[in-house]
Scaffold this motif. Structure first.
Motif, mmCIF file in Angstrom:
data_model
loop_
_atom_site.group_PDB
_atom_site.id
_atom_site.type_symbol
_atom_site.label_atom_id
_atom_site.label_comp_id
_atom_site.label_asym_id
_atom_site.label_seq_id
_atom_site.Cartn_x
_atom_site.Cartn_y
_atom_site.Cartn_z
ATOM 1 N N ASP A 57 55.997 42.748 38.482
ATOM 2 C CA ASP A 57 55.513 42.111 38.365
ATOM 3 C C ASP A 57 54.969 41.297 39.622
ATOM 4 O O ASP A 57 55.593 42.092 40.378
ATOM 5 C CB ASP A 57 55.316 40.584 37.377
ATOM 6 C CG ASP A 57 56.924 39.741 37.921
ATOM 7 O OD1 ASP A 57 57.566 40.081 38.427
ATOM 8 O OD2 ASP A 57 57.232 38.738 37.003
ATOM 9 N N ALA A 58 54.419 40.147 39.779
ATOM 10 C CA ALA A 58 54.539 39.731 41.158
ATOM 11 C C ALA A 58 55.403 40.287 42.152
ATOM 12 O O ALA A 58 55.590 40.497 42.930
ATOM 13 C CB ALA A 58 53.468 38.717 41.210
ATOM 14 N N ALA A 59 55.734 39.121 41.584
ATOM 15 C CA ALA A 59 57.061 38.665 42.265
ATOM 16 C C ALA A 59 58.983 38.011 41.450
ATOM 17 O O ALA A 59 59.850 37.954 41.893
ATOM 18 C CB ALA A 59 56.816 37.174 43.356
ATOM 19 N N GLY A 60 58.684 38.981 40.437
ATOM 20 C CA GLY A 60 59.982 38.531 39.826
ATOM 21 C C GLY A 60 60.562 38.081 38.408
ATOM 22 O O GLY A 60 61.300 37.718 37.486
ATOM 23 N N VAL A 102 53.003 52.695 48.239
ATOM 24 C CA VAL A 102 52.151 52.098 46.555
ATOM 25 C C VAL A 102 51.129 53.252 46.177
ATOM 26 O O VAL A 102 50.719 53.268 47.473
ATOM 27 C CB VAL A 102 51.890 50.548 46.935
ATOM 28 C CG1 VAL A 102 52.991 49.486 46.220
ATOM 29 C CG2 VAL A 102 50.977 50.188 47.887
ATOM 30 N N VAL A 103 50.879 52.736 45.294
ATOM 31 C CA VAL A 103 49.214 54.123 45.366
ATOM 32 C C VAL A 103 48.103 53.083 45.029
ATOM 33 O O VAL A 103 49.060 52.133 43.955
ATOM 34 C CB VAL A 103 49.871 54.592 43.634
ATOM 35 C CG1 VAL A 103 48.023 55.600 43.920
ATOM 36 C CG2 VAL A 103 50.455 55.880 44.329
ATOM 37 N N LYS A 104 46.662 52.638 45.691
ATOM 38 C CA LYS A 104 46.291 52.413 45.412
ATOM 39 C C LYS A 104 44.784 53.207 44.513
ATOM 40 O O LYS A 104 44.887 53.893 44.268
ATOM 41 C CB LYS A 104 45.219 51.825 45.892
ATOM 42 C CG LYS A 104 45.927 50.846 47.197
ATOM 43 C CD LYS A 104 45.187 50.565 48.746
ATOM 44 C CE LYS A 104 46.023 49.572 49.238
ATOM 45 N NZ LYS A 104 45.891 48.875 50.642
ATOM 46 N N LYS A 158 43.606 44.058 38.083
ATOM 47 C CA LYS A 158 42.803 43.938 39.515
ATOM 48 C C LYS A 158 44.049 43.557 40.438
ATOM 49 O O LYS A 158 43.677 44.294 41.460
ATOM 50 C CB LYS A 158 42.025 42.732 39.098
ATOM 51 C CG LYS A 158 41.711 42.202 40.477
ATOM 52 C CD LYS A 158 41.036 41.379 40.681
ATOM 53 C CE LYS A 158 41.601 40.002 40.769
ATOM 54 N NZ LYS A 158 41.105 38.377 41.445
ATOM 55 N N ASP A 159 45.175 43.172 39.530
ATOM 56 C CA ASP A 159 46.000 43.157 40.632
ATOM 57 C C ASP A 159 46.700 44.355 41.033
ATOM 58 O O ASP A 159 47.347 45.716 41.773
ATOM 59 C CB ASP A 159 47.510 42.343 40.964
ATOM 60 C CG ASP A 159 46.614 41.052 40.842
ATOM 61 O OD1 ASP A 159 45.793 41.097 41.439
ATOM 62 O OD2 ASP A 159 47.557 40.235 39.993
ATOM 63 N N PHE A 160 47.231 45.885 39.771
ATOM 64 C CA PHE A 160 47.457 47.080 40.069
ATOM 65 C C PHE A 160 46.879 47.772 39.904
ATOM 66 O O PHE A 160 47.154 48.922 41.200
ATOM 67 C CB PHE A 160 47.892 47.125 38.229
ATOM 68 C CG PHE A 160 48.275 48.638 37.522
ATOM 69 C CD1 PHE A 160 49.388 48.987 38.477
ATOM 70 C CD2 PHE A 160 47.008 49.666 37.524
ATOM 71 C CE1 PHE A 160 49.802 50.184 37.611
ATOM 72 C CE2 PHE A 160 47.537 50.761 37.331
ATOM 73 C CZ PHE A 160 49.166 51.586 37.089
ATOM 74 N N ALA A 161 45.576 47.818 40.570
ATOM 75 C CA ALA A 161 44.628 48.553 41.147
ATOM 76 C C ALA A 161 44.669 48.776 42.549
ATOM 77 O O ALA A 161 44.374 48.983 43.544
ATOM 78 C CB ALA A 161 42.959 48.250 40.775
#
Length: 137
Positions: free
Chosen positions: A98-101, A135-137, A61-64
């Motif tokens: 990841d989100a924040a390393g 970033v790509v969505k 979900k976050d990747f998308a």
């Protein structure tokens, strides 16, 4: 305020010394646990020279919602189960995002133990976005 701090430190130098030593040990442990970090510029260079592959370990979900161009999505809880998918990239540096390393360093060390060349993106996708990179969505 500063006067009180200085007075406390001089009165309790053993306590302050123990605190400083423990803090240094904690920092050293966290740095060693995290594995090698790469900056956004280093990541871009590795990918452009075809020497690196971006592995986004966030949930699908976050990747998308937005990811680095060309990144593969393998959620962190499935990374070791899907490690065979990474065999075709064994000669390249696997850069975990990841989100924040916070979690990618631990997983990068697991990949290093499995024989892969792995690193983490320092600061995760948050740093990538903060540097105004696409970033790509």
């Amino acid at each position: 305020m500063v006067d009180h701090l200085i007075a406390f430190a001089t009165s309790h130098y053993l306590l302050v010394g123990a605190f400083v030593i423990l803090l240094a040990l904690l920092i050293a442990h966290e740095v060693s646990r995290g594995g090698r970090s790469v900056s956004t510029g280093e990541l871009t260079g590795l990918v452009n020279r075809d020497e690196g592959v971006v592995i986004d370990i966030r949930p699908a979900k976050d990747f998308a919602a937005g990811h680095i161009v060309g990144a593969l999505n393998i959620p962190q809880d499935k990374l070791m189960a899907r490690i065979a998918e990474l065999d075709k990239h064994k000669g390249k540096t696997l850069i975990l995002v990841d989100a924040a390393g916070q979690h990618s360093g631990t997983h990068a060390r697991e990949l290093l133990k499995a024989g892969y060349n792995a690193a983490k993106l320092s600061g995760g996708i948050a740093t990538w976005r903060a540097d105004n990179l696409p970033v790509v969505k």
